[in-house]
Motif scaffolding. Structure first.
Motif, PDB file in Angstrom:
ATOM      1  N   ALA A 149    -143.547  23.007 111.196  1.00 30.19           N
ATOM      2  CA  ALA A 149    -142.567  21.979 111.566  1.00 30.19           C
ATOM      3  C   ALA A 149    -142.695  21.549 113.024  1.00 30.19           C
ATOM      4  O   ALA A 149    -142.473  20.379 113.365  1.00 30.19           O
ATOM      5  N   GLY A 150    -143.070  22.471 113.890  1.00 34.33           N
ATOM      6  CA  GLY A 150    -143.188  22.140 115.302  1.00 34.33           C
ATOM      7  C   GLY A 150    -144.422  21.356 115.661  1.00 34.33           C
ATOM      8  O   GLY A 150    -144.553  20.871 116.791  1.00 34.33           O
ATOM      9  N   ASN A 151    -145.353  21.185 114.700  1.00 31.46           N
ATOM     10  CA  ASN A 151    -146.622  20.518 114.992  1.00 31.46           C
ATOM     11  C   ASN A 151    -146.768  19.173 114.299  1.00 31.46           C
ATOM     12  O   ASN A 151    -147.885  18.663 114.170  1.00 31.46           O
ATOM     13  N   ILE A 152    -145.657  18.617 113.848  1.00 28.43           N
ATOM     14  CA  ILE A 152    -145.693  17.278 113.258  1.00 28.43           C
ATOM     15  C   ILE A 152    -144.459  16.494 113.699  1.00 28.43           C
ATOM     16  O   ILE A 152    -143.347  17.014 113.690  1.00 28.43           O
ATOM     17  N   LEU A 153    -144.696  15.263 114.140  1.00 27.61           N
ATOM     18  CA  LEU A 153    -143.623  14.370 114.557  1.00 27.61           C
ATOM     19  C   LEU A 153    -143.665  13.154 113.648  1.00 27.61           C
ATOM     20  O   LEU A 153    -144.685  12.459 113.591  1.00 27.61           O
ATOM     21  N   THR A 154    -142.612  12.922 112.888  1.00 26.31           N
ATOM     22  CA  THR A 154    -142.563  11.766 111.976  1.00 26.31           C
ATOM     23  C   THR A 154    -141.600  10.720 112.528  1.00 26.31           C
ATOM     24  O   THR A 154    -140.591  11.057 113.165  1.00 26.31           O
ATOM     25  N   PHE A 155    -141.902   9.470 112.249  1.00 29.51           N
ATOM     26  CA  PHE A 155    -141.133   8.353 112.789  1.00 29.51           C
ATOM     27  C   PHE A 155    -140.803   7.359 111.682  1.00 29.51           C
ATOM     28  O   PHE A 155    -141.695   6.926 110.940  1.00 29.51           O
ATOM     29  N   THR A 156    -139.527   7.000 111.602  1.00 28.32           N
ATOM     30  CA  THR A 156    -139.121   5.969 110.645  1.00 28.32           C
ATOM     31  C   THR A 156    -139.735   4.642 111.030  1.00 28.32           C
ATOM     32  O   THR A 156    -140.240   3.893 110.182  1.00 28.32           O
ATOM     33  N   ASN A 157    -139.690   4.326 112.322  1.00 30.57           N
ATOM     34  CA  ASN A 157    -140.311   3.106 112.825  1.00 30.57           C
ATOM     35  C   ASN A 157    -141.685   3.465 113.393  1.00 30.57           C
ATOM     36  O   ASN A 157    -141.878   3.603 114.603  1.00 30.57           O
ATOM     37  N   PHE A 158    -142.636   3.648 112.482  1.00 33.52           N
ATOM     38  CA  PHE A 158    -143.961   4.103 112.899  1.00 33.52           C
ATOM     39  C   PHE A 158    -144.801   2.904 113.309  1.00 33.52           C
ATOM     40  O   PHE A 158    -145.687   2.421 112.588  1.00 33.52           O
ATOM     41  N   THR A 159    -144.526   2.434 114.511  1.00 31.78           N
ATOM     42  CA  THR A 159    -145.252   1.335 115.137  1.00 31.78           C
ATOM     43  C   THR A 159    -145.566   1.760 116.562  1.00 31.78           C
ATOM     44  O   THR A 159    -144.991   2.724 117.074  1.00 31.78           O
ATOM     45  N   PRO A 160    -146.471   1.061 117.238  1.00 27.21           N
ATOM     46  CA  PRO A 160    -146.747   1.422 118.630  1.00 27.21           C
ATOM     47  C   PRO A 160    -145.484   1.434 119.497  1.00 27.21           C
ATOM     48  O   PRO A 160    -145.314   2.321 120.332  1.00 27.21           O
ATOM     49  N   GLU A 161    -144.617   0.455 119.269  1.00 29.34           N
ATOM     50  CA  GLU A 161    -143.370   0.405 120.035  1.00 29.34           C
ATOM     51  C   GLU A 161    -142.425   1.525 119.615  1.00 29.34           C
ATOM     52  O   GLU A 161    -141.735   2.115 120.450  1.00 29.34           O
ATOM     53  N   GLY A 162    -142.417   1.830 118.321  1.00 27.28           N
ATOM     54  CA  GLY A 162    -141.511   2.847 117.806  1.00 27.28           C
ATOM     55  C   GLY A 162    -141.788   4.230 118.366  1.00 27.28           C
ATOM     56  O   GLY A 162    -140.857   4.949 118.762  1.00 27.28           O
ATOM     57  N   ILE A 163    -143.064   4.618 118.443  1.00 32.52           N
ATOM     58  CA  ILE A 163    -143.370   5.962 118.948  1.00 32.52           C
ATOM     59  C   ILE A 163    -143.240   6.029 120.469  1.00 32.52           C
ATOM     60  O   ILE A 163    -143.029   7.103 121.040  1.00 32.52           O
ATOM     61  N   LYS A 164    -143.350   4.865 121.115  1.00 33.54           N
ATOM     62  CA  LYS A 164    -143.214   4.835 122.564  1.00 33.54           C
ATOM     63  C   LYS A 164    -141.747   4.907 122.980  1.00 33.54           C
ATOM     64  O   LYS A 164    -141.407   5.545 123.987  1.00 33.54           O
ATOM     65  N   ASP A 165    -140.901   4.255 122.210  1.00 37.54           N
ATOM     66  CA  ASP A 165    -139.478   4.169 122.570  1.00 37.54           C
ATOM     67  C   ASP A 165    -138.662   5.347 122.047  1.00 37.54           C
ATOM     68  O   ASP A 165    -137.546   5.578 122.527  1.00 37.54           O
ATOM     69  N   ALA A 166    -139.182   6.063 121.065  1.00 32.48           N
ATOM     70  CA  ALA A 166    -138.410   7.164 120.463  1.00 32.48           C
ATOM     71  C   ALA A 166    -138.146   8.261 121.492  1.00 32.48           C
ATOM     72  O   ALA A 166    -139.052   8.668 122.240  1.00 32.48           O
ATOM     73  N   ASN A 167    -136.921   8.734 121.526  1.00 34.60           N
ATOM     74  CA  ASN A 167    -136.542   9.822 122.425  1.00 34.60           C
ATOM     75  C   ASN A 167    -136.322  11.072 121.576  1.00 34.60           C
ATOM     76  O   ASN A 167    -135.317  11.199 120.886  1.00 34.60           O
ATOM     77  N   ILE A 168    -137.283  11.974 121.609  1.00 34.03           N
ATOM     78  CA  ILE A 168    -137.246  13.142 120.745  1.00 34.03           C
ATOM     79  C   ILE A 168    -137.405  14.418 121.569  1.00 34.03           C
ATOM     80  O   ILE A 168    -137.872  14.379 122.715  1.00 34.03           O
ATOM     81  N   LYS A 169    -137.023  15.524 120.969  1.00 36.99           N
ATOM     82  CA  LYS A 169    -137.137  16.811 121.638  1.00 36.99           C
ATOM     83  C   LYS A 169    -138.179  17.660 120.923  1.00 36.99           C
ATOM     84  O   LYS A 169    -138.099  17.870 119.714  1.00 36.99           O
ATOM     85  N   ASP A 170    -139.133  18.131 121.696  1.00 40.49           N
ATOM     86  CA  ASP A 170    -140.195  18.963 121.137  1.00 40.49           C
ATOM     87  C   ASP A 170    -139.662  20.373 120.917  1.00 40.49           C
ATOM     88  O   ASP A 170    -139.257  21.039 121.876  1.00 40.49           O
TER      89      ASP A 170
END
Length: 327
Positions: A149-170
């Protein structure tokens, strides 16, 4: 007088015995020295002798390539063994046998350096230093406990902007930020970008340029990591009954956003993905062919709720493990 003669014969016998022993000892020492010299000559002349003998074997000259001096220095048994091996090197090639090395035996060798070729399957420890950045359709990897689980990050908005703007905690480093902040903190050996269907139907040059910039951002965050683009899976139509009480599925929402989504869109996107891999000098992992049947996702991998079911996700991981990045 007889005693003198007897003593003389005994002395002669003694000298004769010592002489034979001395001769045998010298001969043994001589043999050892010859073997040592032969070994030094052979080891020292391997590069040159290989070139000379190959040139000789290509000619029709009827000469003895082994001089009398070499024959004297190198013991006969070693010399004969070496010449026998040289004869086998110069033996004619069995063209029929070579013809049996057909395309089926070479199918695991990728002709494109950017496409990961099939390898000996790696163990699960390969994933310890592998970070997957994925479309939201791959949440099943975590839900089904198929991937750390700690080695995969999934995004609902999987676009270049989406992964750049997402604020997530590792969860591993406790770093809070976007995907590039997490990569910078973790420095994984490998980053897999696993594409789904998000944005494909409306993809334009800006969309593709955005992913090229994302690759450069990953490199800036961790210059040593190797990047793999994973093809989008085959698309499939989900037949749902008109029931207002049912919650909309991921496919329903996707078709509402991208009404022209088809499997042709997926194949065109994957072709473009290969072009990006070549231009940015990263790898491409081809999973599409392992999941497709005709022009749709194989029925055994379909799930109306999750897009790809557990069997399909396991198949994708199997392809990843059998196409490891060269170390």
């Amino acid at each position: 007088m007889s005693d003198y003669n007897g003593n003389n014969r005994e002395m002669d016998h003694l000298y004769e015995t010592e002489s034979r022993e001395d001769t045998l000892r010298k001969r043994t020492i001589g043999d050892v020295v010859r073997y040592v010299i032969a070994a030094i000559v052979i080891i020292g002349m391997i590069p040159l002798s290989a070139f000379v003998f190959k040139a000789y074997l290509k000619t029709d000259l009827d000469i003895n390539p082994v001089s009398d001096l070499v024959s004297f220095i190198i013991p006969k048994d070693i010399l004969q063994s070496g010449l026998a091996k040289l004869d086998s090197i110069g033996a004619p090639v069995d063209e029929e046998a070579m013809a049996e090395l057909n395309a089926d035996q070479l199918e695991n060798v990728s002709s494109d350096p950017n496409i990961l070729a099939e390898t000996t399957p790696v163990s699960d420890s390969y994933f310890d230093d592998t970070l997957i950045i994925a479309d939201g359709m791959y949440t099943g990897f975590v839900e089904e406990e198929l991937y750390p689980a700690g080695n995969i990050l999934t995004f609902t908005n999987f676009t270049p902007e989406g992964i750049k703007d997402a604020n997530i905690k590792d969860p591993n480093t406790q770093v809070q930020g976007n995907v590039y902040d997490i990569i910078s903190a973790r420095h994984p050996k490998r980053v897999y970008i696993m594409f789904g269907y998000t944005g494909l139907a409306k993809a334009d040059e800006e969309f593709y340029t955005g992913w090229e910039e994302a690759i450069e951002n990953i490199r800036s965050a961790s210059s040593q990591c190797k990047i793999v683009l994973v093809t989008a899976p085959p698309y499939f139509e989900v037949s749902t009954e008109d029931d207002s009480d049912e919650e909309p599925t991921i496919v329903d929402e996707l078709e509402e956003k991208d009404p022209v989504m088809t499997n042709q869109v997926v194949t065109e996107f994957n072709d473009k993905l290969l072009q990006i891999a070549r231009s940015k000098s990263v790898y491409l992992l081809e999973t599409y062919d392992s999941l497709v049947s005709g022009d749709t996702l194989k029925e055994e991998y379909q799930d109306s709720e999750l897009i790809i079911n557990e069997d399909g996700l396991r198949k994708i991981l199997d392809v990843v493990k059998k196409h490891a990045i060269p170390e």
